[in-house]
Write a protein that holds these residues in place. Structure first.
Motif, PDB file in Angstrom:
ATOM      1  N   ILE A  59       0.858  -1.181   0.000  1.00 40.93           N
ATOM      2  CA  ILE A  59       0.000   0.000   0.000  1.00 40.93           C
ATOM      3  C   ILE A  59       0.896   1.234   0.000  1.00 40.93           C
ATOM      4  O   ILE A  59       1.822   1.336   0.808  1.00 40.93           O
ATOM      5  N   VAL A  60       0.627   2.151  -0.914  1.00 45.70           N
ATOM      6  CA  VAL A  60       1.383   3.398  -1.005  1.00 45.70           C
ATOM      7  C   VAL A  60       0.558   4.492  -0.338  1.00 45.70           C
ATOM      8  O   VAL A  60      -0.657   4.601  -0.578  1.00 45.70           O
ATOM      9  N   SER A  61       1.187   5.285   0.503  1.00 42.41           N
ATOM     10  CA  SER A  61       0.442   6.327   1.211  1.00 42.41           C
ATOM     11  C   SER A  61       1.219   7.630   1.242  1.00 42.41           C
ATOM     12  O   SER A  61       2.441   7.657   1.071  1.00 42.41           O
ATOM     13  N   GLU A  62       0.497   8.700   1.476  1.00 44.26           N
ATOM     14  CA  GLU A  62       1.075  10.028   1.695  1.00 44.26           C
ATOM     15  C   GLU A  62       0.398  10.629   2.916  1.00 44.26           C
ATOM     16  O   GLU A  62      -0.830  10.637   3.004  1.00 44.26           O
ATOM     17  N   GLY A  63       1.211  11.094   3.860  1.00 40.63           N
ATOM     18  CA  GLY A  63       0.644  11.636   5.075  1.00 40.63           C
ATOM     19  C   GLY A  63      -0.156  10.615   5.854  1.00 40.63           C
ATOM     20  O   GLY A  63      -1.091  10.963   6.578  1.00 40.63           O
ATOM     21  N   GLY A  64       0.184   9.333   5.690  1.00 44.27           N
ATOM     22  CA  GLY A  64      -0.496   8.271   6.403  1.00 44.27           C
ATOM     23  C   GLY A  64      -1.750   7.762   5.739  1.00 44.27           C
ATOM     24  O   GLY A  64      -2.341   6.787   6.195  1.00 44.27           O
ATOM     25  N   LYS A  65      -2.193   8.384   4.632  1.00 43.47           N
ATOM     26  CA  LYS A  65      -3.427   7.980   3.954  1.00 43.47           C
ATOM     27  C   LYS A  65      -3.099   7.324   2.617  1.00 43.47           C
ATOM     28  O   LYS A  65      -2.219   7.768   1.883  1.00 43.47           O
ATOM     29  N   VAL A  66      -3.822   6.256   2.295  1.00 45.80           N
ATOM     30  CA  VAL A  66      -3.576   5.509   1.073  1.00 45.80           C
ATOM     31  C   VAL A  66      -3.764   6.390  -0.158  1.00 45.80           C
ATOM     32  O   VAL A  66      -4.686   7.197  -0.243  1.00 45.80           O
ATOM     33  N   THR A  67      -2.851   6.220  -1.122  1.00 42.18           N
ATOM     34  CA  THR A  67      -2.962   6.922  -2.405  1.00 42.18           C
ATOM     35  C   THR A  67      -2.896   5.962  -3.589  1.00 42.18           C
ATOM     36  O   THR A  67      -3.338   6.294  -4.683  1.00 42.18           O
ATOM     37  N   ALA A  68      -2.330   4.782  -3.370  1.00 38.40           N
ATOM     38  CA  ALA A  68      -2.193   3.812  -4.465  1.00 38.40           C
ATOM     39  C   ALA A  68      -1.926   2.437  -3.881  1.00 38.40           C
ATOM     40  O   ALA A  68      -1.619   2.292  -2.691  1.00 38.40           O
ATOM     41  N   ILE A  69      -2.041   1.454  -4.736  1.00 31.09           N
ATOM     42  CA  ILE A  69      -1.702   0.090  -4.341  1.00 31.09           C
ATOM     43  C   ILE A  69      -0.760  -0.490  -5.384  1.00 31.09           C
ATOM     44  O   ILE A  69      -0.996  -0.363  -6.594  1.00 31.09           O
ATOM     45  N   GLU A  70       0.365  -1.023  -4.921  1.00 30.14           N
ATOM     46  CA  GLU A  70       1.343  -1.636  -5.815  1.00 30.14           C
ATOM     47  C   GLU A  70       0.946  -3.093  -6.040  1.00 30.14           C
ATOM     48  O   GLU A  70       0.704  -3.843  -5.091  1.00 30.14           O
ATOM     49  N   VAL A  71       0.899  -3.484  -7.300  1.00 31.27           N
ATOM     50  CA  VAL A  71       0.377  -4.788  -7.683  1.00 31.27           C
ATOM     51  C   VAL A  71       1.401  -5.522  -8.545  1.00 31.27           C
ATOM     52  O   VAL A  71       2.064  -4.913  -9.394  1.00 31.27           O
ATOM     53  N   GLU A  72       1.530  -6.830  -8.331  1.00 33.74           N
ATOM     54  CA  GLU A  72       2.374  -7.658  -9.190  1.00 33.74           C
ATOM     55  C   GLU A  72       1.483  -8.538 -10.058  1.00 33.74           C
ATOM     56  O   GLU A  72       0.566  -9.200  -9.571  1.00 33.74           O
ATOM     57  N   ARG A  73       1.756  -8.538 -11.347  1.00 38.53           N
ATOM     58  CA  ARG A  73       1.027  -9.410 -12.270  1.00 38.53           C
ATOM     59  C   ARG A  73       1.370 -10.864 -11.961  1.00 38.53           C
ATOM     60  O   ARG A  73       2.500 -11.190 -11.626  1.00 38.53           O
ATOM     61  N   THR A  74       0.382 -11.742 -12.032  1.00 38.97           N
ATOM     62  CA  THR A  74       0.592 -13.150 -11.709  1.00 38.97           C
ATOM     63  C   THR A  74       0.199 -14.039 -12.888  1.00 38.97           C
ATOM     64  O   THR A  74      -0.429 -13.596 -13.854  1.00 38.97           O
ATOM     65  N   THR A  75       0.555 -15.276 -12.753  1.00 34.68           N
ATOM     66  CA  THR A  75       0.037 -16.331 -13.609  1.00 34.68           C
ATOM     67  C   THR A  75      -0.415 -17.469 -12.693  1.00 34.68           C
ATOM     68  O   THR A  75       0.033 -17.554 -11.549  1.00 34.68           O
ATOM     69  N   VAL A  76      -1.301 -18.307 -13.172  1.00 32.94           N
ATOM     70  CA  VAL A  76      -1.812 -19.392 -12.336  1.00 32.94           C
ATOM     71  C   VAL A  76      -1.140 -20.696 -12.732  1.00 32.94           C
ATOM     72  O   VAL A  76      -1.192 -21.112 -13.892  1.00 32.94           O
ATOM     73  N   GLU A  77      -0.501 -21.320 -11.758  1.00 33.39           N
ATOM     74  CA  GLU A  77       0.157 -22.611 -11.970  1.00 33.39           C
ATOM     75  C   GLU A  77      -0.354 -23.594 -10.931  1.00 33.39           C
ATOM     76  O   GLU A  77      -0.244 -23.343  -9.726  1.00 33.39           O
ATOM     77  N   ALA A  78      -0.968 -24.680 -11.402  1.00 27.83           N
ATOM     78  CA  ALA A  78      -1.546 -25.702 -10.515  1.00 27.83           C
ATOM     79  C   ALA A  78      -2.502 -25.079  -9.509  1.00 27.83           C
ATOM     80  O   ALA A  78      -2.536 -25.453  -8.333  1.00 27.83           O
ATOM     81  N   GLY A  79      -3.248 -24.092  -9.977  1.00 30.71           N
ATOM     82  CA  GLY A  79      -4.256 -23.454  -9.146  1.00 30.71           C
ATOM     83  C   GLY A  79      -3.748 -22.362  -8.237  1.00 30.71           C
ATOM     84  O   GLY A  79      -4.528 -21.710  -7.542  1.00 30.71           O
ATOM     85  N   ARG A  80      -2.448 -22.108  -8.231  1.00 25.28           N
ATOM     86  CA  ARG A  80      -1.852 -21.101  -7.349  1.00 25.28           C
ATOM     87  C   ARG A  80      -1.367 -19.902  -8.143  1.00 25.28           C
ATOM     88  O   ARG A  80      -0.922 -20.026  -9.295  1.00 25.28           O
ATOM     89  N   ALA A  81      -1.477 -18.723  -7.529  1.00 24.03           N
ATOM     90  CA  ALA A  81      -0.988 -17.499  -8.159  1.00 24.03           C
ATOM     91  C   ALA A  81       0.520 -17.386  -7.972  1.00 24.03           C
ATOM     92  O   ALA A  81       1.024 -17.473  -6.850  1.00 24.03           O
TER      93      ALA A  81
END
Length: 436
Positions: free
Chosen positions: A273-295
């Protein structure tokens, strides 16, 4: 006479009480305890306020609750007002039906930022749960992100997307309706670590998104597997995926007519979670792929703007002193419902947060069968009589089912036009209303 204590007055609790009545009839006395002065658990404070047909199941529980055999004892906190050890001394069997009322934590960097809230808190806020009524989420930003791929995530996204008129007939509480009416949110993104074939969303709840006045659902066609792959899915999931395909086919011209964008972002794992002044401003996300049902992470990272984040990633049972607990599973340690001699669990407290409301019915009947097997001899416990003496000695202000009916009458009388009720959102007001 069998003396049974059930801790928790939600679906699992009342199905268990129903089973006990059918098993022993008038040869049982069943006390149903709840820490709130009002019964029915997640039916009242968990089911979405615009799903009144689901909430109607409470009428079935009322049939069990009236009469002398089953008694509601509200405003009693087990573990504080009375201990598990004391209940076990008084009753032949103690059945924990406390559900899983707490959010599983989002264990990523920055998750403690302001305006990052769990679904138990957020749903409790718009449903008027006394513990969460004062949450006051900030809806002044443009972007909301909902983490999760189950029906709770759909509920949250739908509530954030509706117009005031679309809440007609619901029992959403006034403070939440006013906040949502003033909301400045323009995009709601539903974030899931895996793909369309791994969602836990049911067709009915997904289909509701097609009928929103100011939002239409978006799915990237590239996130969908080949249509022939749907053949391996069980029928319910296949219907859900078919709806996702329908969302992906909505033309841009239709999206352009709606002021709010409701986006599904699959194969996306929240990293921070990315924040400024303690308040959320963005969320950092990693792209995934599914292997054997797992991300599995691919290393591709991007950011989504986020002024509000609601995590819908599961729930866990609250611990009670004297009750073994499985930390990893977030539930009481049990062997198919048995915890310790005379102590049992049922529903989400037994199996974790899975299944529907109706799943708790066979659970309740099964645990009463266990109690019947374990206690064949006649009882020498004091049960209800012993509890009443203890409650009087400790000055407990126990709320009866008749008291609850008076509270409900007051809520119905206070309802805005078209609404079934206006809930009291603090315990003090509930207590006061019973003598009104």
């Amino acid at each position: 006479m069998r003396h049974i204590a059930i801790v928790g007055s939600g679906p699992a609790g009342y199905y268990t009480a129903e089973a006990a009545v059918k098993k022993w009839g008038e040869n049982a006395r069943i006390d149903v305890f709840d820490r709130l002065p009002v019964p029915f658990g997640l039916i009242r404070t968990g089911v979405a306020p615009d799903h009144q047909s689901i909430k109607a199941v409470a009428r079935r529980y009322e049939k069990t609750a009236v009469g002398d055999t089953v008694r509601f004892a509200g405003n009693v906190t087990v573990g504080k007002d009375i201990s598990i050890a004391e209940l076990r001394e008084l009753y032949d069997a103690v059945v924990l039906a406390t559900g899983a009322p707490s959010d599983r934590p989002l264990n990523i960097e920055g998750a403690d930022a302001k305006n990052v809230v769990g679904s138990a808190a957020f749903v409790g806020w718009y449903n008027g749960h006394p513990e969460f009524a004062a949450l006051d989420p900030d809806l002044s930003g443009r972007h909301a992100v909902v983490i999760g791929m189950g029906n709770v995530a759909l509920d949250v996204a739908r509530i954030l997307s509706k117009t005031e008129a679309e809440f007609a007939g619901s029992d959403i509480v006034a403070h939440a309706l006013a906040a949502l009416q003033a909301s400045k949110i323009e995009t709601v993104t539903i974030l899931g670590r895996r793909g369309p074939h791994q969602i836990m969303m049911t067709p009915k709840e997904l289909g509701e998104l097609l009928h929103l006045e100011r939002a239409s659902p978006r799915v990237d066609p590239a996130d969908l597997p080949p249509v022939e792959d749907d053949a391996i899915l069980e029928p319910g999931l296949r219907k859900s995926v078919t709806l996702l395909r329908e969302f992906a086919a909505i033309p841009e011209s239709i999206h352009g007519e709606k002021p709010l964008s409701l986006n599904f972002d699959f194969f996306a794992n929240p990293n921070a979670i990315v924040s400024e002044g303690g308040k959320v401003t963005a969320i950092e996300v990693e792209r995934t792929t599914v292997e054997a049902g797992r991300a599995v992470g691919t290393g591709e990272v991007y950011r989504l703007p986020a002024d509000l984040v609601v995590t819908c990633i599961g729930y866990q049972t609250n611990t009670i002193e004297g009750v073994p607990f499985e930390e990893r599973a977030g539930r009481f340690a049990n062997d198919d419902g048995r915890i310790l001699p005379g102590l049992y669990c049922v529903g989400w407290a037994k199996r974790g947060p899975s299944g529907t409301i109706g799943t708790n019915r066979p659970d309740g009947y099964a645990v009463i069968d266990l109690v019947d097997q374990d206690f064949a001899s006649s009882s020498r416990k004091r049960g209800r009589e012993g509890f009443d003496e203890l409650a009087e000695a400790r000055g407990l202000d126990v709320v009866s089912f008749r008291d609850w009916q008076k509270i409900e009458e007051a809520e119905i009388a206070a309802a805005r036009e078209g609404a079934p009720r206006e809930k009291f959102v603090d315990v003090e007001s509930m207590i006061a209303a019973r003598s009104g």
